[in-house]
Design a protein around this motif. Structure first.
Motif, mmCIF file in Angstrom:
data_model
loop_
_atom_site.group_PDB
_atom_site.id
_atom_site.type_symbol
_atom_site.label_atom_id
_atom_site.label_comp_id
_atom_site.label_asym_id
_atom_site.label_seq_id
_atom_site.Cartn_x
_atom_site.Cartn_y
_atom_site.Cartn_z
ATOM 1 N N GLY A 87 5.679 17.750 -15.972
ATOM 2 C CA GLY A 87 4.392 16.798 -15.526
ATOM 3 C C GLY A 87 3.955 17.533 -13.982
ATOM 4 N N LEU A 88 4.923 17.737 -13.215
ATOM 5 C CA LEU A 88 4.634 18.410 -11.874
ATOM 6 C C LEU A 88 3.915 19.492 -11.887
ATOM 7 N N ILE A 89 4.272 20.378 -12.952
ATOM 8 C CA ILE A 89 3.523 21.656 -13.035
ATOM 9 C C ILE A 89 2.049 21.358 -13.831
ATOM 10 N N LEU A 90 1.901 20.528 -14.468
ATOM 11 C CA LEU A 90 0.736 20.110 -14.991
ATOM 12 C C LEU A 90 0.006 19.578 -13.937
ATOM 13 N N ALA A 91 0.530 18.782 -13.228
ATOM 14 C CA ALA A 91 -0.308 17.914 -12.167
ATOM 15 C C ALA A 91 -0.924 18.689 -10.892
ATOM 16 N N TRP A 92 0.031 19.602 -10.609
ATOM 17 C CA TRP A 92 -0.218 20.426 -9.163
ATOM 18 C C TRP A 92 -0.549 21.741 -9.384
ATOM 19 N N ASN A 93 -0.679 22.193 -10.784
ATOM 20 C CA ASN A 93 -1.087 23.608 -10.802
ATOM 21 C C ASN A 93 -2.517 23.707 -11.349
ATOM 22 N N VAL A 106 1.539 10.276 -11.309
ATOM 23 C CA VAL A 106 0.650 11.562 -11.525
ATOM 24 C C VAL A 106 1.284 12.320 -12.311
ATOM 25 N N PRO A 107 2.447 12.866 -12.265
ATOM 26 C CA PRO A 107 2.957 13.608 -13.249
ATOM 27 C C PRO A 107 3.066 13.023 -14.762
ATOM 28 N N PHE A 108 3.313 11.784 -14.838
ATOM 29 C CA PHE A 108 3.305 11.434 -16.096
ATOM 30 C C PHE A 108 1.987 11.301 -17.051
ATOM 31 N N ALA A 165 0.854 -0.958 0.023
ATOM 32 C CA ALA A 165 -0.004 0.006 0.011
ATOM 33 C C ALA A 165 0.807 1.290 -0.083
ATOM 34 N N PHE A 166 1.823 1.234 0.881
ATOM 35 C CA PHE A 166 2.674 2.548 0.831
ATOM 36 C C PHE A 166 3.497 2.675 -0.366
ATOM 37 N N ALA A 167 4.133 1.437 -0.892
ATOM 38 C CA ALA A 167 4.699 1.490 -2.425
ATOM 39 C C ALA A 167 3.810 2.218 -3.339
ATOM 40 N N ALA A 168 2.655 1.427 -3.440
ATOM 41 C CA ALA A 168 1.936 2.100 -4.515
ATOM 42 C C ALA A 168 1.274 3.423 -4.431
ATOM 43 N N LEU A 169 1.017 3.746 -3.160
ATOM 44 C CA LEU A 169 0.580 5.286 -2.993
ATOM 45 C C LEU A 169 1.940 6.276 -3.285
ATOM 46 N N GLY A 170 3.046 5.721 -2.650
ATOM 47 C CA GLY A 170 4.432 6.681 -3.194
ATOM 48 C C GLY A 170 4.239 6.631 -4.684
ATOM 49 N N LEU A 171 4.494 5.681 -5.471
ATOM 50 C CA LEU A 171 4.761 5.574 -6.721
ATOM 51 C C LEU A 171 3.503 6.337 -7.457
ATOM 52 N N LEU A 172 2.401 6.367 -7.154
ATOM 53 C CA LEU A 172 1.315 6.661 -7.757
ATOM 54 C C LEU A 172 1.431 8.475 -7.673
ATOM 55 N N VAL A 173 2.056 8.828 -6.378
ATOM 56 C CA VAL A 173 2.055 10.348 -6.308
ATOM 57 C C VAL A 173 3.283 11.010 -7.116
#
Length: 558
Positions: A409-415, A26-28, A14-22
């Protein structure tokens, strides 16, 4: 798999999946979405694919893509031309001072490419150090395609040198000797036997050099723009940093760059699956090394020339510039002093804050990627749940994501305007960027370590009532910790001086080591920038060595 064992792996998974997801997914995903839906930033999914035709058909994109491929292939070719002969000589013959040459070939890894490039600019520009000392100007060469390839090669050829030398050393000369017995010449035996057996190491290093070349930002930005040589990395940067901002165009260019990286990986896989490269033993055959004879002097001179160009010239240029009170004063003794270093340590220009920011982010990135890498590797190697292959893909994906693509990707995801809370414009966005770019290092190291740990240890702990996380924390983690710490030190060293993501996503008013150096150079305060660069090289080289030495003395790292 029993219900008990499924429950056991769930916390780590669960931790690995959540970390890899974020950190990775998400950015990709937002790069893909932005390329498809150009109005995504406004919260609309209207006009899908409407920007693809005009962006992909743009003559500038075709030129930038061609330049990127040319740059990558040129750096690969020149790196192979330098690295392979030196590697073969190091592996098969008794080279005088072999350990010293290995150390000098390792130093370019400690010099960030953009800092080495700034050193070469100070050396070869008009009134540069070569002009002052020898009276000729090599600026036309530096500001050419071959000049850019030359500077980038000096930073990347050690990848080929170390990979090929270790591979050929493992093969030894015994197979070539068999060919000699059957009448083959020394050159034919090497070309038809030794070199093909070294294909895995050579192919992997050539792929890595190509990927490093096409995603490098500092050298093309510093030299390419002056030479009119635009590549995809600088094109993406232009679309996200200059008005009008073109996020859909940047996303499409990012996918083109990812496609080039992924294509290189596919070519490597195709080469390695065509035939078998197995040998009967993988132990280095040091006893087979032979004297160089009449080639001793040429080989030593070759090592010395490469070490001078790759190591001595950039370091001396950086130090000379850092010690210069004024650039116009040149190399005169009266112009040398510690003024720039004093300015840094008195924090009159925000240098200490930049240094503290980078060191803090480097430590945080090392800790987070170490934990996430260990848990991800554990979930992939030691568990049998159905989704582990997807996690494995997510751990590999950052290898094909250049730093500038991660930043976009981070700009697009979190902006996005609909987000109630976002890390954008905070230090956390930089930490996410560093973690995504550098996550493959701890994952690769931890995966190899887990493959060496038998399943019976964890099973025994579970029999005696240990929870999954207790077994991981008390048994498995200590066993892989030495290997994991080595990868975390690498993450620290690279994160503290990362350039492209720092320039693009750093919060307003926040400086890191790399942005400080870059902006000082742009503003004309070259001496301050080079003083910071020299301090950075010392810290990121000495600190990991001290930690490794302490761990080795305590028996924690073998």
């Amino acid at each position: 798999m029993s219900a008990r064992s499924i429950q056991a792996v769930n916390p780590a998974v669960a931790f690995a999946a959540l970390g890899l997801l974020v950190v990775v997914a998400v950015p990709f995903a937002f790069i893909l979405l932005q390329a498809i839906f150009p109005e995504l930033g406004r919260g609309s999914l209207a006009a899908p694919f409407s920007r693809l035709a005009d962006t992909l058909g743009d003559v500038r994109l075709i030129r930038m893509t061609g330049n990127t491929i040319l740059l990558g292939l040129g750096v690969v070719a020149l790196s192979a031309l330098i690295g392979v002969p030196l590697a073969v000589a190091r592996a098969l013959f008794r080279v005088p001072g072999a350990m010293l040459w290995d150390l000098l070939m390792l130093v370019p890894f400690m010099i960030p490419p953009y800092i080495a490039t700034l050193g070469w600019i100070m050396t070869l520009q008009p009134r540069g150090y070569v002009h002052q000392l020898f009276g000729f100007n090599l600026a036309p060469f530096l500001l050419s395609v071959w000049g850019i390839i030359f500077v980038m090669t000096l930073n990347t050829f050690p990848v080929i040198y170390f990979a090929v030398s270790r591979t050929v050393e493992a093969i030894g000369s015994r197979y070539a000797d068999v060919g000699r017995v059957f009448g083959a010449s020394a050159w034919r035996a090497f070309w038809r036997i030794t070199l093909p057996l070294a294909t895995p190491g050579l192919a992997a290093s050539l792929l890595l050099v190509f990927a490093m070349a096409i995603e490098e930002y500092g050298t093309p930005a510093a030299l390419g723009r002056r030479a009119g040589f635009d590549v995809l990395v600088t094109g993406i940067d232009l679309r996200v940093s200059d008005w009008p901002i073109d996020l859909p165009g940047a996303a499409i260019l990012s996918l083109v760059l990812v496609g080039l990286s992924f294509g290189a990986f596919l070519i490597q896989r195709w080469i390695l699956t065509r035939r078998s490269y197995q040998t009967t033993t993988g132990k280095p055959q040091t006893i087979d090394k032979r004297p160089l004879g009449r080639w001793t002097l040429p080989v030593v001179l070759g090592f010395a020339l490469v070490a001078m160009l790759a190591t001595a010239v950039p370091l001396l240029a950086i130090l000379a510039t850092a010690l210069s009170r004024t650039i116009s004063g040149g190399l005169a003794v009266s112009n040398l002093g510690l003024d720039n270093f004093l300015a840094i340590f008195t924090d009159g220009v925000g240098a200490l804050r930049a240094l503290g920011n980078s060191l803090s982010l480097g430590v945080a990135a090392a800790l987070f990627t170490g934990l996430l890498g260990a848990l991800s590797a554990y979930a992939v190697v030691k568990s049998t749940f159905r989704g582990r292959n997807l996690l494995d893909v997510l751990t590999i994906l950052p290898n094909a994501l250049p730093g500038i693509v991660v930043a976009v990707g981070l700009i697009l995801a979190w902006n996005q305007p609909w987000l109630p809370v976002t890390p954008y414009n905070t230090a956390l966005i930089l930490l996410l960027a560093y973690c995504c770019i550098l996550l493959p290092q701890p994952v690769r190291y931890a995966t190899a370590a887990f493959h060496q740990v038998g399943d019976n240890l964890e099973a025994a702990a579970r029999v005696f009532g240990a929870t999954p996380m207790t077994a991981f924390r008390r048994i498995l983690l200590p066993l892989i910790l030495p290997t994991l710490l080595a990868s975390m030190l690498l993450v620290f060293a690279v994160a503290t001086r990362e350039l492209v993501a720092s320039i693009i996503v750093a919060p307003v008013g926040m400086q890191t080591i790399s942005t400080y150096i870059w902006r000082q150079f742009e503003q004309g305060s070259v001496g301050l920038g080079m003083a910071m660069a020299f301090v950075t090289i010392l810290i990121t080289t000495i600190f990991p060595l001290i930690v490794l030495s302490l761990l080795g003395k305590r028996g924690g790292l073998l």
